[in-house]
Scaffold this active site. Structure first.
Site, PDB file in Angstrom:
ATOM      1  N   SER A 219      -3.665  -3.048  -0.679  1.00  0.00           N
ATOM      2  CA  SER A 219      -2.531  -3.827  -0.163  1.00  0.00           C
ATOM      3  C   SER A 219      -2.994  -5.231   0.211  1.00  0.00           C
ATOM      4  O   SER A 219      -3.955  -5.375   0.982  1.00  0.00           O
ATOM      5  CB  SER A 219      -1.969  -3.121   1.072  1.00  0.00           C
ATOM      6  OG  SER A 219      -0.973  -3.915   1.670  1.00  0.00           O
ATOM      7  N   GLY A 220      -2.322  -6.252  -0.318  1.00  0.00           N
ATOM      8  CA  GLY A 220      -2.769  -7.631  -0.132  1.00  0.00           C
ATOM      9  C   GLY A 220      -2.845  -8.098   1.303  1.00  0.00           C
ATOM     10  O   GLY A 220      -3.770  -8.818   1.681  1.00  0.00           O
ATOM     11  N   HIS A 221      -1.879  -7.676   2.128  1.00  0.00           N
ATOM     12  CA  HIS A 221      -1.816  -8.275   3.475  1.00  0.00           C
ATOM     13  C   HIS A 221      -2.925  -7.810   4.404  1.00  0.00           C
ATOM     14  O   HIS A 221      -3.053  -8.313   5.519  1.00  0.00           O
ATOM     15  CB  HIS A 221      -0.429  -8.082   4.113  1.00  0.00           C
ATOM     16  CG  HIS A 221      -0.127  -6.708   4.629  1.00  0.00           C
ATOM     17  ND1 HIS A 221      -0.219  -6.396   5.970  1.00  0.00           N
ATOM     18  CD2 HIS A 221       0.293  -5.585   4.010  1.00  0.00           C
ATOM     19  CE1 HIS A 221       0.152  -5.125   6.148  1.00  0.00           C
ATOM     20  NE2 HIS A 221       0.473  -4.620   4.969  1.00  0.00           N
TER      21      HIS A 221
ATOM     22  N   GLY B  96       0.820  -1.210   0.000  1.00  0.00           N
ATOM     23  CA  GLY B  96       0.000   0.000   0.000  1.00  0.00           C
ATOM     24  C   GLY B  96       0.852   1.259   0.000  1.00  0.00           C
ATOM     25  O   GLY B  96       0.504   2.261  -0.634  1.00  0.00           O
ATOM     26  N   THR B  97       1.965   1.204   0.706  1.00  0.00           N
ATOM     27  CA  THR B  97       2.852   2.367   0.785  1.00  0.00           C
ATOM     28  C   THR B  97       3.415   2.706  -0.597  1.00  0.00           C
ATOM     29  O   THR B  97       3.452   3.873  -1.003  1.00  0.00           O
ATOM     30  CB  THR B  97       3.998   2.082   1.782  1.00  0.00           C
ATOM     31  OG1 THR B  97       3.420   1.810   3.059  1.00  0.00           O
ATOM     32  CG2 THR B  97       4.958   3.248   1.886  1.00  0.00           C
TER      33      THR B  97
ATOM     34  N   ASN C  43      -7.620   3.657   9.155  1.00  0.00           N
ATOM     35  CA  ASN C  43      -7.109   2.409   9.720  1.00  0.00           C
ATOM     36  C   ASN C  43      -7.298   2.317  11.226  1.00  0.00           C
ATOM     37  O   ASN C  43      -7.411   1.234  11.774  1.00  0.00           O
ATOM     38  CB  ASN C  43      -5.629   2.222   9.369  1.00  0.00           C
ATOM     39  CG  ASN C  43      -4.819   3.481   9.526  1.00  0.00           C
ATOM     40  OD1 ASN C  43      -5.133   4.513   8.950  1.00  0.00           O
ATOM     41  ND2 ASN C  43      -3.768   3.412  10.321  1.00  0.00           N
TER      42      ASN C  43
ATOM     43  N   GLN D  61      -7.809   0.092   3.643  1.00  0.00           N
ATOM     44  CA  GLN D  61      -8.656  -0.433   4.728  1.00  0.00           C
ATOM     45  C   GLN D  61     -10.097  -0.708   4.306  1.00  0.00           C
ATOM     46  O   GLN D  61     -10.914  -1.068   5.159  1.00  0.00           O
ATOM     47  CB  GLN D  61      -8.623   0.512   5.935  1.00  0.00           C
ATOM     48  CG  GLN D  61      -7.283   0.542   6.650  1.00  0.00           C
ATOM     49  CD  GLN D  61      -6.928  -0.776   7.353  1.00  0.00           C
ATOM     50  OE1 GLN D  61      -7.777  -1.658   7.525  1.00  0.00           O
ATOM     51  NE2 GLN D  61      -5.673  -0.920   7.759  1.00  0.00           N
TER      52      GLN D  61
ATOM     53  N   CYS E  42       2.104   1.271  12.715  1.00  0.00           N
ATOM     54  CA  CYS E  42       3.260   2.123  12.410  1.00  0.00           C
ATOM     55  C   CYS E  42       3.548   3.109  13.509  1.00  0.00           C
ATOM     56  O   CYS E  42       4.642   3.636  13.599  1.00  0.00           O
ATOM     57  CB  CYS E  42       3.007   2.883  11.107  1.00  0.00           C
ATOM     58  SG  CYS E  42       2.613   1.785   9.770  1.00  0.00           S
TER      59      CYS E  42
ATOM     60  N   THR F 249      11.085  -7.149 -12.345  1.00  0.00           N
ATOM     61  CA  THR F 249      10.452  -8.420 -12.700  1.00  0.00           C
ATOM     62  C   THR F 249       9.253  -8.666 -11.782  1.00  0.00           C
ATOM     63  O   THR F 249       9.357  -8.532 -10.562  1.00  0.00           O
ATOM     64  CB  THR F 249      11.475  -9.572 -12.575  1.00  0.00           C
ATOM     65  OG1 THR F 249      12.557  -9.266 -13.439  1.00  0.00           O
ATOM     66  CG2 THR F 249      10.859 -10.910 -12.956  1.00  0.00           C
TER      67      THR F 249
HETATM   68  N1  PLP Z   1      -2.900   2.858   4.137  1.00  0.00           N
HETATM   69  C1  PLP Z   1      -3.587   2.449   5.211  1.00  0.00           C
HETATM   70  C2  PLP Z   1      -4.905   3.081   5.514  1.00  0.00           C
HETATM   71  C3  PLP Z   1      -3.068   1.446   6.028  1.00  0.00           C
HETATM   72  O1  PLP Z   1      -3.753   1.030   7.087  1.00  0.00           O
HETATM   73  C4  PLP Z   1      -1.802   0.888   5.711  1.00  0.00           C
HETATM   74  C5  PLP Z   1      -1.190  -0.134   6.586  1.00  0.00           C
HETATM   75  O2  PLP Z   1      -1.414  -0.144   7.778  1.00  0.00           O
HETATM   76  C6  PLP Z   1      -1.137   1.350   4.576  1.00  0.00           C
HETATM   77  C7  PLP Z   1      -1.715   2.326   3.810  1.00  0.00           C
HETATM   78  C8  PLP Z   1       0.205   0.818   4.188  1.00  0.00           C
HETATM   79  O3  PLP Z   1       0.100  -0.430   3.593  1.00  0.00           O
HETATM   80  P1  PLP Z   1       1.378  -1.384   3.503  1.00  0.00           P
HETATM   81  O4  PLP Z   1       1.609  -1.905   4.873  1.00  0.00           O
HETATM   82  O5  PLP Z   1       0.967  -2.445   2.540  1.00  0.00           O
HETATM   83  O6  PLP Z   1       2.483  -0.561   2.988  1.00  0.00           O
END
Ligand code: PLP
Length: 400
Positions: free
Chosen positions: A203-205, A74-75, A153, A183, A329, A241
């Site tokens: 973001s997959g996770h 996601g970042t 989040n 989210q 974070c 890749t």
């Molecule tokens: N955006 C939101 C709202 C999130 O909650 C998060 C992760 O906590 C991210 C972005 C970042 O995603 P990633 O951990 O895949 O970089």
């Protein structure tokens, strides 16, 4: 339930669905060819990426699969979107975001501010709802980009993205809207076309795929300068890749998430509401930080007044319950959450605020266990609070 982990921190990350893992394994073992190679052996890899792109296109309801690029998280999606749009269009120097974004947006904006951009940070009310009037007033002909997260989040509060887009486009047709949808993916339906979104990151996770894979939707009318420069992969928008097994896993997770949206909206919401209402009923110093705001179905953020959240988390951890006192974070720092601060959560509750986030793997037994164990933990932590007089007053109010 001893020795069992009760995982209620699914906004931080989620466990990989077994079906997702199974879908990935062939591409880690037998089908290891580079998808860009010319021989037949690479066809399975390149076809798998093509298929996955189609799945993600449907997942976000894009018009064309060319509008999807795969990223590492996601970042990266947020950085590619924000910096990509601004680097393509260097003439405009005004950008807008909200005070409650994830650091992967907020810190990019702070960085850009130092580089000479004029930034407006839009506030929220005490429920965490975006100030749409302030947003409207902030947009100027010089605005290049607006970043608004779909769901927060820490609180789960949903922003009215369709309305946000209408406000932006009515004042400046050229300004682009990036939506951090990390989210909401797997929690509510995503439709980039119906909501007037130019760029959107997932973001997959956060929805049962592994860590290390994400996607970015960039509509066909939006140009970006790529962040990662190298080979021709992802139509030149993201070199490197392709991570075939993880892309396959992301697509499988998206399919499974799409199929369980109804379950999310009913059953997960029921369990979340059960947890929330029981805590608020039985624990006199608990407050719902989001009030009546519209939220994703899996999240609740509850403040426990006059006590320390870190201490609550330690006691919960002792009996295997995982929750969080802010975003992953920022936890680990004792700084109160920037989200709760933007909401003006009273200082009496801000340090004792806990985020509970469920997933489709959360069971009723787990919720019942938390409901059973939490009151005595809160009582223990409350008994050593220096604010006994204030707590007595709260108790009296609660019993009325
Ligand atoms: N955006 C939101 C709202 C999130 O909650 C998060 C992760 O906590 C991210 C972005 C970042 O995603 P990633 O951990 O895949 O970089």
């Amino acid at each position: 339930m001893n020795n069992k982990i009760i995982y209620l921190d699914n906004n931080a990350t989620t466990k990989i669905d077994e079906k997702v893992l199974e879908s990935m394994l062939p591409y880690m073992k037998e089908e290891y060819a580079n998808p860009s190679s010319m021989y037949d052996f690479s066809k399975k890899s390149s076809n798998a990426i093509k298929e996955a792109r189609g799945v993600i296109k449907d997942f976000v309801n894009a018009a064309d699969e060319k509008e999807i690029i795969f990223t590492s998280c996601g970042t990266e999606s947020a950085n590619t979107a924000i910096r990509g749009v601004l680097n393509y269009n260097k003439n405009k120097k005004h950008i807008i975001t909200t005070k409650v974004e994830h650091p992967c947006v907020l810190n990019v904006y702070k960085h850009l501010e130092k580089q000479g951009y004029k930034v407006d940070y839009i506030g929220v009310n005490s429920n965490g709802e975006l100030d749409l009037e302030q947003l409207e007033q902030a947009i100027t002909p010089d605005t290049a980009l607006v970043s608004v997260m779909w769901a927060n989040n820490e609180t789960g509060v949903l922003n009215p993205i369709e309305k946000v887009s209408q406000i932006i486009k009515s004042k400046n047709k050229e300004a682009k809207l990036f939506v951090d949808a990390v989210q909401v993916a797997g929690k509510i339906p995503i439709d980039v076309q119906a909501n007037g979104i130019d760029l959107l990151g997932i973001s997959g996770h956060k929805f049962h795929a592994p860590k290390g894979v994400g996607a970015l939707y960039i509509n066909s009318k939006t140009m970006i300068t790529p962040l990662i420069i190298g080979g021709h992969q992802e139509r030149g928008k993201r070199a490197g890749t392709e991570n075939v097994p993880y892309i396959v896993g992301l697509a499988k997770a998206a399919e499974l998430a799409q199929d369980s949206l109804e379950f999310e909206a009913t059953e997960i919401k029921r369990l979340r509401d059960k947890l929330e209402s029981n805590i608020l009923k039985t624990i006199y110093n608990a407050r719902l930080n989001t009030g009546v705001a519209n939220r994703v179905p899996n999240t609740t953020n509850i403040g426990f007044e006059y006590i320390e959240g870190e201490l609550i988390l330690l006691h919960l951890s002792d009996i295997g319950i995982c929750a969080s006192s802010g975003s992953a974070c920022t936890s680990g720092s004792l700084e109160p959450s920037h989200v709760l601060r933007a909401m003006n959560v009273p200082f009496t509750a801000i340090h004792g605020s806990i985020r509970w986030s469920l997933s489709r793997f959360t069971t009723e037994d787990e919720i019942d266990y938390v409901i059973e164990k939490l009151p005595s933990i809160i009582e223990k932590v409350t008994s050593i609070s220096p604010y006994q007089k204030e707590l007595e007053q709260l108790k009296a109010l609660h019993s009325k």
